[in-house]
Design a protein around this motif. Structure first.
Motif, PDB file in Angstrom:
ATOM      1  N   ALA A  98     -34.709   6.471  -4.428  1.00 42.58           N
ATOM      2  CA  ALA A  98     -35.913   6.982  -5.342  1.00 42.58           C
ATOM      3  C   ALA A  98     -36.162   6.166  -6.483  1.00 42.58           C
ATOM      4  O   ALA A  98     -37.264   6.171  -6.891  1.00 42.58           O
ATOM      5  N   GLU A  99     -35.236   5.773  -7.199  1.00 42.76           N
ATOM      6  CA  GLU A  99     -35.354   5.045  -8.321  1.00 42.76           C
ATOM      7  C   GLU A  99     -35.994   3.813  -8.053  1.00 42.76           C
ATOM      8  O   GLU A  99     -36.937   3.250  -8.831  1.00 42.76           O
ATOM      9  N   LEU A 100     -35.438   3.014  -7.203  1.00 42.55           N
ATOM     10  CA  LEU A 100     -36.028   1.708  -6.803  1.00 42.55           C
ATOM     11  C   LEU A 100     -37.343   1.449  -5.913  1.00 42.55           C
ATOM     12  O   LEU A 100     -38.185   0.584  -6.517  1.00 42.55           O
ATOM     13  N   SER A 101     -37.639   2.447  -5.350  1.00 42.79           N
ATOM     14  CA  SER A 101     -39.091   2.424  -4.764  1.00 42.79           C
ATOM     15  C   SER A 101     -40.119   2.689  -5.602  1.00 42.79           C
ATOM     16  O   SER A 101     -40.911   2.286  -5.665  1.00 42.79           O
ATOM     17  N   ALA A 102     -39.795   3.678  -6.702  1.00 49.18           N
ATOM     18  CA  ALA A 102     -40.593   3.978  -7.728  1.00 49.18           C
ATOM     19  C   ALA A 102     -40.752   2.744  -8.625  1.00 49.18           C
ATOM     20  O   ALA A 102     -42.038   2.239  -9.287  1.00 49.18           O
ATOM     21  N   ARG A 103     -39.826   1.785  -9.129  1.00 51.52           N
ATOM     22  CA  ARG A 103     -39.826   0.896  -9.765  1.00 51.52           C
ATOM     23  C   ARG A 103     -40.468  -0.200  -9.180  1.00 51.52           C
ATOM     24  O   ARG A 103     -41.079  -1.101  -9.931  1.00 51.52           O
ATOM     25  N   LEU A 104     -40.340  -0.617  -7.738  1.00 56.25           N
ATOM     26  CA  LEU A 104     -40.898  -1.476  -7.211  1.00 56.25           C
ATOM     27  C   LEU A 104     -42.093  -1.287  -6.670  1.00 56.25           C
ATOM     28  O   LEU A 104     -42.917  -2.369  -6.337  1.00 56.25           O
ATOM     29  N   GLY A 105     -42.699  -0.155  -6.678  1.00 56.41           N
ATOM     30  CA  GLY A 105     -43.965   0.296  -6.115  1.00 56.41           C
ATOM     31  C   GLY A 105     -43.989   0.257  -4.608  1.00 56.41           C
ATOM     32  O   GLY A 105     -45.220  -0.228  -4.173  1.00 56.41           O
ATOM     33  N   VAL A 106     -43.010   0.492  -4.061  1.00 53.48           N
ATOM     34  CA  VAL A 106     -42.924   0.261  -2.489  1.00 53.48           C
ATOM     35  C   VAL A 106     -42.703   1.574  -1.868  1.00 53.48           C
ATOM     36  O   VAL A 106     -41.891   2.555  -2.687  1.00 53.48           O
ATOM     37  N   PRO A 107     -43.069   1.967  -0.777  1.00 56.36           N
ATOM     38  CA  PRO A 107     -42.648   3.541  -0.050  1.00 56.36           C
ATOM     39  C   PRO A 107     -40.972   3.531   0.054  1.00 56.36           C
ATOM     40  O   PRO A 107     -40.450   2.622   0.532  1.00 56.36           O
ATOM     41  N   PRO A 108     -40.600   4.561   0.034  1.00 56.84           N
ATOM     42  CA  PRO A 108     -38.915   4.775   0.201  1.00 56.84           C
ATOM     43  C   PRO A 108     -39.041   4.805   1.636  1.00 56.84           C
ATOM     44  O   PRO A 108     -39.365   4.776   2.575  1.00 56.84           O
ATOM     45  N   LEU A 109     -37.683   4.368   1.824  1.00 59.23           N
ATOM     46  CA  LEU A 109     -37.106   4.103   3.441  1.00 59.23           C
ATOM     47  C   LEU A 109     -36.255   5.424   3.796  1.00 59.23           C
ATOM     48  O   LEU A 109     -35.537   6.046   2.917  1.00 59.23           O
ATOM     49  N   ASP A 110     -36.584   5.914   5.055  1.00 64.42           N
ATOM     50  CA  ASP A 110     -35.782   7.165   5.558  1.00 64.42           C
ATOM     51  C   ASP A 110     -34.083   6.619   5.659  1.00 64.42           C
ATOM     52  O   ASP A 110     -33.884   5.488   6.438  1.00 64.42           O
ATOM     53  N   LEU A 111     -33.381   7.448   5.334  1.00 66.04           N
ATOM     54  CA  LEU A 111     -31.794   7.124   5.307  1.00 66.04           C
ATOM     55  C   LEU A 111     -31.508   7.976   6.661  1.00 66.04           C
ATOM     56  O   LEU A 111     -31.112   9.383   6.539  1.00 66.04           O
ATOM     57  N   THR A 112     -31.537   7.431   7.755  1.00 70.89           N
ATOM     58  CA  THR A 112     -31.300   8.136   9.062  1.00 70.89           C
ATOM     59  C   THR A 112     -30.001   8.291   9.314  1.00 70.89           C
ATOM     60  O   THR A 112     -28.894   7.699   8.623  1.00 70.89           O
ATOM     61  N   GLU A 113     -29.393   9.233  10.141  1.00 73.97           N
ATOM     62  CA  GLU A 113     -28.042   9.434  10.401  1.00 73.97           C
ATOM     63  C   GLU A 113     -27.198   8.062  10.722  1.00 73.97           C
ATOM     64  O   GLU A 113     -26.053   7.834  10.206  1.00 73.97           O
ATOM     65  N   PRO A 114     -28.023   7.391  11.691  1.00 78.06           N
ATOM     66  CA  PRO A 114     -27.291   5.939  11.903  1.00 78.06           C
ATOM     67  C   PRO A 114     -27.014   5.185  10.660  1.00 78.06           C
ATOM     68  O   PRO A 114     -25.783   4.435  10.527  1.00 78.06           O
ATOM     69  N   VAL A 115     -27.990   5.217   9.834  1.00 74.97           N
ATOM     70  CA  VAL A 115     -27.899   4.187   8.605  1.00 74.97           C
ATOM     71  C   VAL A 115     -26.837   4.865   7.849  1.00 74.97           C
ATOM     72  O   VAL A 115     -25.989   3.966   7.193  1.00 74.97           O
ATOM     73  N   LEU A 116     -26.843   5.948   7.777  1.00 80.35           N
ATOM     74  CA  LEU A 116     -25.879   6.614   6.813  1.00 80.35           C
ATOM     75  C   LEU A 116     -24.538   6.486   6.971  1.00 80.35           C
ATOM     76  O   LEU A 116     -23.510   6.425   6.447  1.00 80.35           O
TER      77      LEU A 116
END
Length: 466
Positions: free
Chosen positions: A358-376
Motif C-alpha cells: 500500500a505504501e510503496l505503490s502509492a509512492r512509486l505511482g504503480v498499481p499494487p500487487l495481489d498477495l496471493t496465498e502461494p506468494v504469502l
C-alpha cells in the motif's frame, strides 16, 4: 525612531490594536533577559512570562554567564551599554565560545556603525530603545521562527537523503514479540530515560526510536537520527557537538552540531557500538553533565536532549573485550528494547507485506500487487536474513517490475526448501547493485541509503564477485 515609552516597567501586554507577530514557538521558548536597568528588565520579564515557557533575568554579563552554564536558552535579549563589558563585547565572546542561539541586541545609543558591528558579531536582530512591546515581540517571533525553520530544514534534508533506504514500519504485526514491543514503547516513550534498542540489522530499530519520540512530550521537537558507523572517526566529534571557525583545517565557519539541532527533542544514535573510544568518553560526559563542548570552544553549553541508542552488536561482549566502555554501556542501557528477527515472528510477514504494498505503490505511482496465498506462503517460509528491510526491498523491487519474480512462487514451492533463498537473494542483489549505481559507485553512500553497514555491503559485493 519608534514612539517613546514613558515608563517601560509600567507597561503590560500590547494593546489589541498593535500588530504583533504570532510565533507558534514562543510558548515553548526559554528566554534570558540581560539589562542593567531594573525597569527595563521588569518590563520585559512581565511581558514574556505569560507568553513563554521560561524567562530568566540578569543585571550584568557575569550573572548571565552563570545562568547560561546552568541551563539552555533559546534566545537572549541583551542590552548593549552596561557597566563593565558591553553587550557587544559579551556577544563576541559568546560566539567565540560556541554559543549558537539567537541574540537580540537592544540599546538607547546606536548609530549605523554600531548596528553593522552588532550584526557582524552575530546579533540576530537590533532594536532601539525606547520601543513598544509589539516591536520586541515581533523581533522575538522572527528569531524563534527563523531558528526553528533552519533546524527543521536541516532535519528534513537529512530525512530526504535517507529516504531511499528508509527504515520499514515495525509496528505492523501480530506476533507476541511485536505486541510486547508496542506495549514497551507506550510505557517507556513518555519517560525521559535513555533507551538502548538492540536487534539484528533491518529489524526496525530507527522506527522504534521514532515511535518512542512520537509518544513522548518531545514529539513536537526534532527527531535527529545519526548513523555513528557512517561518520568518519576524525569528524564525528564535530558532527555531534559542532565546531568554531578555525578549530581545524577546513573549518571556514562555525557550525552547530547535531546535539543542537535535536535541542528539546530526541537524538537517535544508531550503530552506537561503532563509536571510537575517544568519542565514547566524550559521550559519557555529555550524558552525565548534559553539556557539550564544540570543537575549539573553551566552555561547555547545556543541552536538553533525550538520547535513544541502537546497535546490532553484542555490547556485552564488546565490553568484555575492552572495545566498549562499561560505564557508557550502563548509561545507555537504562531501558532495553530488543527486536526479534523476522524469521522468529513469521506472523508479522503478511501484515508487513500488505503495508509495504500500500505504501510503496502509492509512492512509486504503480498499481499494487495481489498477495496471493502461494506468494504469502512463500514469503512466510523464507528466513529473511535481511529482516524487515529485506522484505520491504523485495516488495519495492516487485512493484517496480510489475510482478513478483517468477521463481518466487514456483510450482511445488511448498516442498522446495531451496527455492526461496535463490529467488530473494537475486532480488536483494539487484536492488543493492541498483542503489550502488545510483550512488555513483560510492559504497559508503550506498550503504547509508540501504541502511546497512559498510561492512555488510562490502561482504555481499565480495560474495557476488566471487
Amino acid at each position: 525612531m519608534p514612539p517613546s515609552i514613558p515608563d517601560p516597567a509600567a507597561q503590560g501586554a500590547p494593546e489589541a490594536s498593535e500588530d504583533v507577530a504570532f510565533s507558534p514557538h514562543l510558548a515553548g521558548a526559554s528566554i534570558l533577559v540581560v539589562d542593567d536597568e531594573p525597569g527595563m528588565r521588569n518590563f520585559l520579564v512581565r511581558m514574556l512570562q505569560t507568553r513563554c515557557r521560561h524567562v530568566a533575568e540578569a543585571a550584568d554579563v557575569a550573572a548571565a554567564s552563570r545562568l547560561l552554564e546552568a541551563a539552555p536558552f533559546d534566545l537572549i535579549i541583551l542590552d548593549n551599554i552596561m557597566a563593565g563589558r558591553t553587550g557587544l563585547q559579551w556577544l563576541e565572546e559568546l560566539r567565540g565560545s560556541g554559543f549558537y542561539r539567537d541574540v537580540i541586541l537592544i540599546t538607547a545609543f546606536a548609530d549605523l556603525e554600531t548596528a553593522i558591528t552588532a550584526l557582524r558579531a552575530g546579533a540576530a536582530d537590533f532594536v532601539l530603545k525606547p520601543f513598544r512591546s509589539n516591536q520586541i515581540l515581533n523581533a522575538i517571533a522572527r528569531c524563534l521562527d527563523r531558528g526553528r525553520l533552519m533546524r527543521e530544514n536541516f532535519v528534513l534534508r537529512r530525512e530526504l537523503k535517507a529516504m531511499p533506504g528508509a527504515a520499514a514500519p515495525l509496528m505492523a504485526g501480530d506476533s507476541v514479540s511485536t505486541r510486547a514491543v508496542r506495549a514497551m514503547i507506550e510505557r517507556v516513550g513518555p519517560m525521559p530515560s535513555t533507551v538502548l534498542i538492540t536487534g539484528e540489522s533491518g529489524t526496525g530499530k530507527e522506527v522504534t526510536a521514532r515511535a518512542l519520540h512520537a509518544v513522548s512530550a518531545r514529539a513536537a521537537k526534532p527527531f535527529v537520527p545519526v548513523n555513528c558507523a557512517a561518520i568518519a572517526p576524525e569528524i564525528i566529534e564535530s558532527e555531534l557537538f559542532g565546531h568554531l571557525k578555525g578549530a581545524f583545517t577546513g573549518a571556514a565557519s562555525s557550525r552547530e552540531g547535531l546535539f543542537f539541532y535535536a535541542q528539546g527533542g530526541t537524538l537517535f544514535l544508531d550503530e552506537v557500538g561503532e563509536l571510537p573510544p575517544a568519542m565514547q568518553s566524550k559521550l559519557l560526559r555529555v550524558i552525565e553533565d548534559r553539556k557539550v563542548r564544540p570543537v575549539g570552544a573553551e566552555r561547555e553549553i547545556p543541552v536538553d536532549v533525550r538520547l535513544v541508542a541502537a546497535t546490532n552488536a553484542n555490547l556485552t561482549a564488546q565490553v568484555a573485550a575492552g572495545r566498549f566502555r562499561q560505564d557508557l554501556y550502563y548509561r545507555l542501557n537504562v531501558v532495553n528494547i530488543h527486536l526479534a528477527p523476522l524469521r522468529e515472528r513469521p506472523e508479522d510477514v503478511a501484515p508487513l507485506a500488505h503495508l509495504f504494498i500500500a505504501e510503496l505503490s502509492a509512492r512509486l505511482g504503480v498499481p499494487p500487487l495481489d498477495l496471493t496465498e502461494p506468494v504469502l506462503a512463500f514469503l512466510t517460509r523464507y528466513p529473511w536474513p535481511g529482516n524487515v528491510r529485506e522484505l520491504r526491498n523485495v516488495i519495492e523491487r516487485s512493484l517496480i517490475l510489475g510482478d513478483f519474480p517468477r521463481d518466487v512462487v514456483p510450482e511445488g514451492a511448498a516442498e522446495e526448501e531451496d527455492a526461496p533463498g535463490t529467488a530473494l537473494d537475486a532480488v536483494e542483489k539487484a536492488h543493492m547493485l541498483k542503489v550502488l549505481a545510483e550512488a555513483g559507485g560510492n559504497r559508503a553512500e550506498a550503504a547509508r541509503r540501504l541502511k546497512v553497514s559498510r561492512k555488510t555491503l562490502d561482504r555481499k559485493l565480495k560474495a557476488w564477485n566471487g
